[in-house]
Design a protein around this motif. Structure first.
Motif, PDB file in Angstrom:
ATOM      1  N   VAL A  17       0.837  -1.207   0.000  1.00 41.23           N
ATOM      2  CA  VAL A  17       0.000   0.000   0.000  1.00 41.23           C
ATOM      3  C   VAL A  17       0.871   1.255   0.000  1.00 41.23           C
ATOM      4  O   VAL A  17       0.658   2.174  -0.797  1.00 41.23           O
ATOM      5  N   ALA A  18       1.864   1.303   0.876  1.00 36.54           N
ATOM      6  CA  ALA A  18       2.724   2.486   0.956  1.00 36.54           C
ATOM      7  C   ALA A  18       3.508   2.685  -0.335  1.00 36.54           C
ATOM      8  O   ALA A  18       3.609   3.809  -0.853  1.00 36.54           O
ATOM      9  N   TRP A  19       4.064   1.614  -0.874  1.00 43.23           N
ATOM     10  CA  TRP A  19       4.873   1.716  -2.090  1.00 43.23           C
ATOM     11  C   TRP A  19       3.999   2.119  -3.274  1.00 43.23           C
ATOM     12  O   TRP A  19       4.415   2.876  -4.146  1.00 43.23           O
ATOM     13  N   TRP A  20       2.778   1.620  -3.300  1.00 41.03           N
ATOM     14  CA  TRP A  20       1.863   1.961  -4.379  1.00 41.03           C
ATOM     15  C   TRP A  20       1.555   3.461  -4.360  1.00 41.03           C
ATOM     16  O   TRP A  20       1.471   4.100  -5.398  1.00 41.03           O
ATOM     17  N   PHE A  21       1.396   4.033  -3.166  1.00 43.23           N
ATOM     18  CA  PHE A  21       1.140   5.473  -3.076  1.00 43.23           C
ATOM     19  C   PHE A  21       2.388   6.298  -3.346  1.00 43.23           C
ATOM     20  O   PHE A  21       2.299   7.389  -3.911  1.00 43.23           O
ATOM     21  N   LEU A  22       3.560   5.815  -2.929  1.00 39.79           N
ATOM     22  CA  LEU A  22       4.798   6.580  -3.089  1.00 39.79           C
ATOM     23  C   LEU A  22       5.364   6.517  -4.501  1.00 39.79           C
ATOM     24  O   LEU A  22       5.950   7.494  -4.973  1.00 39.79           O
ATOM     25  N   GLU A  23       5.231   5.370  -5.169  1.00 34.52           N
ATOM     26  CA  GLU A  23       5.792   5.216  -6.510  1.00 34.52           C
ATOM     27  C   GLU A  23       4.791   4.541  -7.449  1.00 34.52           C
ATOM     28  O   GLU A  23       5.011   3.412  -7.899  1.00 34.52           O
ATOM     29  N   PRO A  24       3.712   5.231  -7.783  1.00 31.96           N
ATOM     30  CA  PRO A  24       2.715   4.611  -8.663  1.00 31.96           C
ATOM     31  C   PRO A  24       3.240   4.359 -10.076  1.00 31.96           C
ATOM     32  O   PRO A  24       2.754   3.458 -10.756  1.00 31.96           O
TER      33      PRO A  24
END
Length: 92
Positions: A17-24
């Motif tokens: 979830v965090a990575w998806w928001f930080l590096e879409p």
């Protein structure tokens, strides 16, 4: 970096979830559809994370080994969860 380590302690789904928001952009470069990462989030989170790490440059050499190890971890977690459930039902 500390954030990533903290998220790994919380679990692979928190990292996704965090990575998806930080590096879409990296996620959209890795997956052409929204369905595959969602299924990965639900069923095989470690494999999904490893795939996002290794797939954008193309899968070569040891990338398959890393994916296989992540798959073993995911399958092991599913097997461990079902074993605990069987033990709980047996003692109840």
């Amino acid at each position: 970096m500390c954030l990533i380590i903290l998220l790994l302690v919380l679990g692979p789904r928190a990292v996704i979830v965090a990575w998806w928001f930080l590096e879409p952009v990296q996620w959209s470069a890795t997956f052409s559809t929204f369905l595959i990462p969602v299924l990965g989030f639900l069923l095989l989170p470690w494999t999904t994370l490893m795939y996002v790490l290794v797939a954008p440059g193309g899968l070569v050499g040891l990338d398959y080994l890393w994916l296989a190890l992540a798959l073993v971890v995911d399958l092991g977690s599913h097997a461990g969860t079902s074993a605990v459930g069987r033990r709980r039902r047996a003692t109840a």
